[in-house]
Design an enzyme around this catalytic site. Structure first.
Site, short mmCIF file in Angstrom:
data_model
loop_
_atom_site.label_atom_id
_atom_site.label_comp_id
_atom_site.label_asym_id
_atom_site.label_seq_id
_atom_site.Cartn_x
_atom_site.Cartn_y
_atom_site.Cartn_z
N LYS A 1 53.62 -6.69 12.86
CA LYS A 1 54.43 -7.13 14.01
C LYS A 1 54.64 -8.64 13.96
O LYS A 1 55.74 -9.16 14.16
CB LYS A 1 53.70 -6.70 15.29
CG LYS A 1 54.29 -7.14 16.60
CD LYS A 1 53.53 -8.25 17.30
CE LYS A 1 52.08 -8.04 17.57
NZ LYS A 1 51.41 -9.19 18.17
N THR B 1 50.28 -12.40 21.03
CA THR B 1 51.14 -12.94 19.98
C THR B 1 52.52 -12.30 20.14
O THR B 1 52.69 -11.12 19.86
CB THR B 1 50.58 -12.62 18.58
OG1 THR B 1 49.24 -13.10 18.52
CG2 THR B 1 51.41 -13.29 17.50
N LYS C 1 51.29 -19.91 16.26
CA LYS C 1 50.56 -18.66 15.98
C LYS C 1 51.24 -17.87 14.86
O LYS C 1 50.58 -17.33 13.97
CB LYS C 1 50.47 -17.83 17.26
CG LYS C 1 49.83 -16.47 17.10
CD LYS C 1 48.39 -16.55 16.66
CE LYS C 1 47.84 -15.17 16.33
NZ LYS C 1 46.55 -15.23 15.67
P1 NAP Z 1 44.95 -3.87 21.65
O1 NAP Z 1 43.50 -3.63 21.48
O2 NAP Z 1 45.91 -2.93 21.03
O3 NAP Z 1 45.24 -3.96 23.25
C1 NAP Z 1 46.57 -4.08 23.70
C2 NAP Z 1 46.60 -4.08 25.22
O4 NAP Z 1 47.99 -4.04 25.63
C3 NAP Z 1 45.93 -2.86 25.88
O5 NAP Z 1 45.34 -3.28 27.09
C4 NAP Z 1 47.13 -1.95 26.14
O6 NAP Z 1 46.93 -1.04 27.19
C5 NAP Z 1 48.18 -2.96 26.55
N1 NAP Z 1 49.53 -2.44 26.47
C6 NAP Z 1 50.20 -2.03 25.36
N2 NAP Z 1 51.46 -1.61 25.68
C7 NAP Z 1 51.56 -1.77 27.04
C8 NAP Z 1 52.60 -1.54 27.97
N3 NAP Z 1 53.81 -1.07 27.58
N4 NAP Z 1 52.38 -1.82 29.27
C9 NAP Z 1 51.18 -2.30 29.67
N5 NAP Z 1 50.15 -2.56 28.84
C10 NAP Z 1 50.35 -2.31 27.53
O7 NAP Z 1 45.37 -5.32 21.13
P2 NAP Z 1 44.42 -6.60 20.92
O8 NAP Z 1 43.77 -6.50 19.59
O9 NAP Z 1 43.61 -6.82 22.15
O10 NAP Z 1 45.54 -7.74 20.78
C11 NAP Z 1 46.24 -8.25 21.92
C12 NAP Z 1 47.19 -9.36 21.43
O11 NAP Z 1 46.43 -10.40 20.81
C13 NAP Z 1 48.22 -8.91 20.40
O12 NAP Z 1 49.44 -9.57 20.63
C14 NAP Z 1 47.60 -9.34 19.07
O13 NAP Z 1 48.60 -9.57 18.08
C15 NAP Z 1 46.90 -10.61 19.48
N6 NAP Z 1 45.72 -10.97 18.67
C16 NAP Z 1 44.84 -10.00 18.27
C17 NAP Z 1 43.73 -10.36 17.51
C18 NAP Z 1 42.74 -9.32 17.04
O14 NAP Z 1 41.94 -9.63 16.16
N7 NAP Z 1 42.74 -8.10 17.56
C19 NAP Z 1 43.51 -11.69 17.17
C20 NAP Z 1 44.40 -12.66 17.63
C21 NAP Z 1 45.51 -12.28 18.38
P3 NAP Z 1 46.27 0.41 26.92
O15 NAP Z 1 44.78 0.20 27.00
O16 NAP Z 1 46.82 1.25 27.99
O17 NAP Z 1 46.73 0.84 25.54
#
Ligand code: NAP
Length: 291
Positions: free
Chosen positions: A243, A100, A175
């Site tokens: 965010k 997102t 989204k």
């Molecule tokens: P998350 O668990 O925080 O994972 C984020 C990922 O991004 C991790 O692999 C992290 O790597 C990586 N990352 C962060 N900063 C980085 C950087 N500077 N360089 C390279 N990699 C980086 O997030 P998530 O829950 O999977 O969500 C991912 C996306 O989907 C977000 O945009 C969120 O808004 C969206 N989303 C989430 C949900 C939900 O329920 N969680 C639902 C719909 C949409 P590390 O492992 O090294 O930290």
């Protein structure tokens, strides 16, 4: 078994189950994650190849998919010194971002990709960790119709429905619209429960009434036990919702309910609730307001 070779960056709460489903469906997937231990763990579990940087991830793949925290993370993976755009890319490669992020970032990266002879699609998702695990996400895409068709076999594994909404950025706008509705719903639910509780009707009494009535939804049903048990273990962290609301406001969503929600989220962040589940809006409002 598909012959498509996919590079996947981002093994967080969403990326890990999504990759798992693609591997189980027979796709050949190579992964990159900033914290290498998560990629190593998935290699041991699923036998996926691991790339040590984004530029190595795109060697000999048909598509690259990103599922990262935010705009800064996405830009780092594309434009950083070891980024996707730092090497010559396989011609006609399709780059899909499922995070997102802002439509502005999408359009910037799409233009950079096009200059390198590859195509870009924004394809964020609705649905949290459980739908990701069950391949039940809803996918909203922006990009070219022919690229959407190329991506369809992947979207069919990850989600229960996928829609092409328009040009690059259209998926992001959809989204952000959905997540503003989500946040407003959580704040409305919280205020209703607190009001009832402070007037002698407990959450245990009120929530079944809501869930049996016309305002019931997947959100009210799935969050009821979190409210009752005061369990705010993150599924979708409050910080990520904050965010998304920041991004919507930056796109001009300057409306009464969104502005109120934005203040709530910023205040909740200031109280250290960013890593708690988004339903911690309830915890914050309960502590701050006697309704
Ligand atoms: P998350 O668990 O925080 O994972 C984020 C990922 O991004 C991790 O692999 C992290 O790597 C990586 N990352 C962060 N900063 C980085 C950087 N500077 N360089 C390279 N990699 C980086 O997030 P998530 O829950 O999977 O969500 C991912 C996306 O989907 C977000 O945009 C969120 O808004 C969206 N989303 C989430 C949900 C939900 O329920 N969680 C639902 C719909 C949409 P590390 O492992 O090294 O930290």
């Amino acid at each position: 078994m598909s012959h498509l070779k996919i590079g996947w960056a981002g093994l967080g709460n969403m990326g890990t189950p999504m990759v798992t489903n693609l591997v189980k469906a027979g796709f050949k997937v190579k992964v990159y994650n900033r914290t290498a231990a998560k990629a190593k763990a998935l290699q041991e579990k699923l036998g996926v190849d691991v790339a040590r940087s984004p530029k190595h991830l795109v060697e000999d793949v048909d598509m690259v998919i990103t599922m990262l925290t935010d705009d800064a993370a996405l830009k780092e993976v594309y434009e950083g010194p070891e980024g996707i755009l730092s090497v010559t890319l396989p011609p006609n490669m399709l780059a899909i971002d499922m995070s997102t992020v802002s439509p502005d970032t999408t359009r910037q990266l799409a233009a950079l990709c096009e200059a390198e002879g590859i195509w870009y699609m924004d394809a964020p998702v609705s649905g949290s960790v459980k739908p990701a695990e069950e391949g039940q996400l809803v996918i909203m895409a922006g990009g070219r119709p022919e690229d959407f068709e190329r991506a369809r076999p992947i979207f069919n594994v990850l989600g229960k429905a996928s829609y092409l909404l328009g040009d690059n950025g259209a998926g992001n706008y959809a989204k952000l619209a959905i997540n503003t509705f989500l946040g407003i719903t959580l704040q409305g639910l919280s205020e209703a429960v607190i009001f009832a509780k402070n007037n002698g009707v407990s959450p245990e009494q009120l929530l079944p009434l809501i869930n049996d009535g016309p305002l019931a939804s997947v959100v009210t049903r799935s969050k009821s036990q979190n409210i009752i048990n005061h369990d705010f273990t993150p599924s979708f962290p409050l910080g990520l919702l904050a965010k998304d609301i920041r991004l919507a406001k930056a796109q001009g969503m300057d409306t009464p309910a969104v502005n109120t929600l934005s203040t709530t989220l910023q205040d909740a962040l200031a109280k250290g609730l960013g890593a708690s589940d988004m339903m911690a809006i309830y915890q914050f409002l309960e502590q701050e307001y006697t309704i």
